[in-house]
Design a protein around this motif. Structure first.
Motif, mmCIF file in Angstrom:
data_model
loop_
_atom_site.group_PDB
_atom_site.id
_atom_site.type_symbol
_atom_site.label_atom_id
_atom_site.label_comp_id
_atom_site.label_asym_id
_atom_site.label_seq_id
_atom_site.Cartn_x
_atom_site.Cartn_y
_atom_site.Cartn_z
ATOM 1 N N TRP A 77 0.852 -1.194 0.000
ATOM 2 C CA TRP A 77 0.000 0.000 0.000
ATOM 3 C C TRP A 77 0.885 1.240 0.000
ATOM 4 O O TRP A 77 1.613 1.495 0.944
ATOM 5 C CB TRP A 77 -0.901 0.010 1.228
ATOM 6 C CG TRP A 77 -1.831 1.198 1.278
ATOM 7 C CD1 TRP A 77 -2.493 1.761 0.235
ATOM 8 C CD2 TRP A 77 -2.191 1.954 2.437
ATOM 9 N NE1 TRP A 77 -3.248 2.829 0.648
ATOM 10 C CE2 TRP A 77 -3.084 2.969 2.008
ATOM 11 C CE3 TRP A 77 -1.857 1.878 3.793
ATOM 12 C CZ2 TRP A 77 -3.644 3.893 2.891
ATOM 13 C CZ3 TRP A 77 -2.411 2.797 4.668
ATOM 14 C CH2 TRP A 77 -3.301 3.786 4.217
ATOM 15 N N ASN A 78 0.807 1.992 -1.072
ATOM 16 C CA ASN A 78 1.613 3.213 -1.198
ATOM 17 C C ASN A 78 0.886 4.376 -0.536
ATOM 18 O O ASN A 78 0.327 5.252 -1.196
ATOM 19 C CB ASN A 78 1.878 3.512 -2.674
ATOM 20 C CG ASN A 78 2.763 4.739 -2.852
ATOM 21 O OD1 ASN A 78 3.501 5.119 -1.947
ATOM 22 N ND2 ASN A 78 2.687 5.354 -4.019
ATOM 23 N N ALA A 79 0.913 4.383 0.789
ATOM 24 C CA ALA A 79 0.191 5.415 1.533
ATOM 25 C C ALA A 79 0.934 6.739 1.559
ATOM 26 O O ALA A 79 0.358 7.770 1.939
ATOM 27 C CB ALA A 79 -0.057 4.940 2.960
ATOM 28 N N ASP A 80 2.214 6.726 1.181
ATOM 29 C CA ASP A 80 3.016 7.954 1.068
ATOM 30 C C ASP A 80 3.018 8.759 2.379
ATOM 31 O O ASP A 80 2.895 9.991 2.363
ATOM 32 C CB ASP A 80 2.488 8.807 -0.085
ATOM 33 C CG ASP A 80 3.477 9.900 -0.499
ATOM 34 O OD1 ASP A 80 4.692 9.699 -0.266
ATOM 35 O OD2 ASP A 80 3.035 10.934 -1.030
ATOM 36 N N GLY A 81 3.108 8.045 3.502
ATOM 37 C CA GLY A 81 3.206 8.728 4.788
ATOM 38 C C GLY A 81 2.007 9.577 5.144
ATOM 39 O O GLY A 81 2.145 10.638 5.758
#
Length: 226
Positions: free
Chosen positions: A203-207
């Motif tokens: 999951w590329n939640a990007d912080g």
């Protein structure tokens, strides 16, 4: 069910008074749009098309999050479709004590894979956890968006008219479609964790949760203890 809904409406008004949402939400409870929602759900039950969560739980976000504390809105798509899991708060799994795949990804992003799955702990800090479709037909996703669309439009318009710089977290493309109603708010976006769960991917939640707290800090508001 109609008698139950009338009693639930009375209870909701008392709860909204306690949580401070009464001025915003009570007019909707008294509207034809609310009657249309309840009548549609009654019809579905009569057709043996059950839904989750229980109707009395659909407004839990406005009970757990006090209006005066509102500073973050996390916009989810719809509740977990399986029976006995959804509790009204987006992503929360308090009824089972076990995280569903989307929540597993969220907890992993937070570095807390064994974290509490009852997300009322976030709601109590001013995070409104909203499902834009507050109900879901059992084991059939995507069928109740049109039922709840008038309520979400009403809610977002009223929040936008009465507040500025609430951090709205739009998870996924369906959530992003509501951005036009949120012109005075701070918008953050990320993919929906369900897409990663479906593909068994990262999951590329990007912080996203760090970004929320950075924005709250910029606004001199207390950060969320995730």
């Amino acid at each position: 069910m109609q008698e139950n809904i009338n009693q639930i409406k009375k209870t909701l008004k008392l709860n909204f008074k306690d949580s401070g949402w009464d001025n915003i939400l009570n007019p909707f409870l008294d509207s034809k749009e609310f009657d249309a929602i309840t009548n549609t759900l009654i019809y579905l039950v009569e057709q043996n098309r059950r839904f989750t969560p229980k109707f009395k739980d659909t407004f839990n976000p406005f009970i757990e999050t006090k209006y005066k504390d509102l500073k973050v809105v996390i916009v989810n798509q719809e509740p977990y479709p399986q029976l006995g899991i959804a509790d009204g708060l987006a992503f929360s799994c308090s009824k089972t004590g076990k995280p569903q795949p989307s929540l597993k990804y969220i907890l992993k992003e937070l570095g807390d894979e064994d974290g509490d799955v009852d997300l009322s702990r976030w709601a109590n800090q001013g995070v409104l956890l909203i499902n834009t479709s507050a109900t879901c037909e059992l084991n059939k996703t995507g069928l109740h968006y049109s039922i709840w669309k008038p309520f979400i439009e009403y809610l977002f318009r009223n929040i936008n008219e009465n507040n500025e710089n609430i951090v709205f977290v739009l998870m996924g493309r369906k959530a992003e479609s509501w951005q036009l109603l949120l012109s005075k708010q701070k918008i953050l976006k990320c993919p929906h964790p369900a897409s990663a769960a479906y593909k068994n991917d990262i999951w590329n939640a990007d912080g996203i949760f760090e970004k929320i707290n950075k924005e709250l800090n910029r606004q001199d508001k207390t950060c969320i203890n995730w």
